[in-house]
Design a protein around this motif. Structure first.
Motif, short mmCIF file in Angstrom:
data_model
loop_
_atom_site.label_atom_id
_atom_site.label_comp_id
_atom_site.label_asym_id
_atom_site.label_seq_id
_atom_site.Cartn_x
_atom_site.Cartn_y
_atom_site.Cartn_z
N ALA A 64 69.04 -14.12 12.77
CA ALA A 64 70.29 -14.49 13.44
C ALA A 64 70.22 -14.09 14.91
CB ALA A 64 71.47 -13.81 12.76
N PHE A 65 70.65 -14.98 15.78
CA PHE A 65 70.72 -14.69 17.20
C PHE A 65 72.06 -14.04 17.51
CE2 PHE A 65 72.25 -16.00 21.42
CZ PHE A 65 71.30 -15.36 22.20
N ARG A 66 72.01 -12.91 18.16
CA ARG A 66 73.22 -12.22 18.58
C ARG A 66 73.10 -11.95 20.06
NH1 ARG A 66 72.06 -10.43 13.54
NH2 ARG A 66 73.71 -10.61 11.99
N PRO A 67 73.90 -12.64 20.88
CA PRO A 67 73.79 -12.45 22.33
C PRO A 67 74.22 -11.04 22.74
CG PRO A 67 75.70 -13.76 21.79
CD PRO A 67 74.96 -13.55 20.51
N GLY A 68 73.65 -10.57 23.83
CA GLY A 68 74.01 -9.24 24.34
C GLY A 68 72.79 -8.36 24.41
N ALA A 69 73.01 -7.13 24.71
CA ALA A 69 71.92 -6.16 24.86
C ALA A 69 71.26 -5.90 23.51
CB ALA A 69 72.46 -4.87 25.43
#
Length: 74
Positions: A64-69
């Motif tokens: 799963a892609f999770r945007p952010g740091a």
């Protein structure tokens, strides 16, 4: 709007007329011919991708892609 095509035929103009408002896009009369051309190209490309053989046993889901740091595990 364009004419209604039989089931299975792709009508780029109908697709554009239906999808642009739902995506909040405004396509001008000047832009329309090129947008229709690229929708037709995308449809042709999708036929090539869908025709490629795929072994169901080799299907691996992407993480799963999770945007952010990125958090480092300790």
């Amino acid at each position: 709007m364009s004419k209604i095509n039989p089931v299975g035929d792709f009508d780029a103009a109908r697709h554009l007329d239906a999808m642009a408002p739902s995506l909040g896009l405004t396509i001008t009369d000047e832009q329309r011919p090129m947008v229709l051309q690229f929708l037709a190209i995308a449809h042709s490309m999708s036929k090539v991708v869908l025709a490629a053989p795929l072994d169901p046993a080799s299907l691996e889901l992407a993480p799963a892609f999770r945007p952010g740091a990125v958090e480092q595990a300790s």
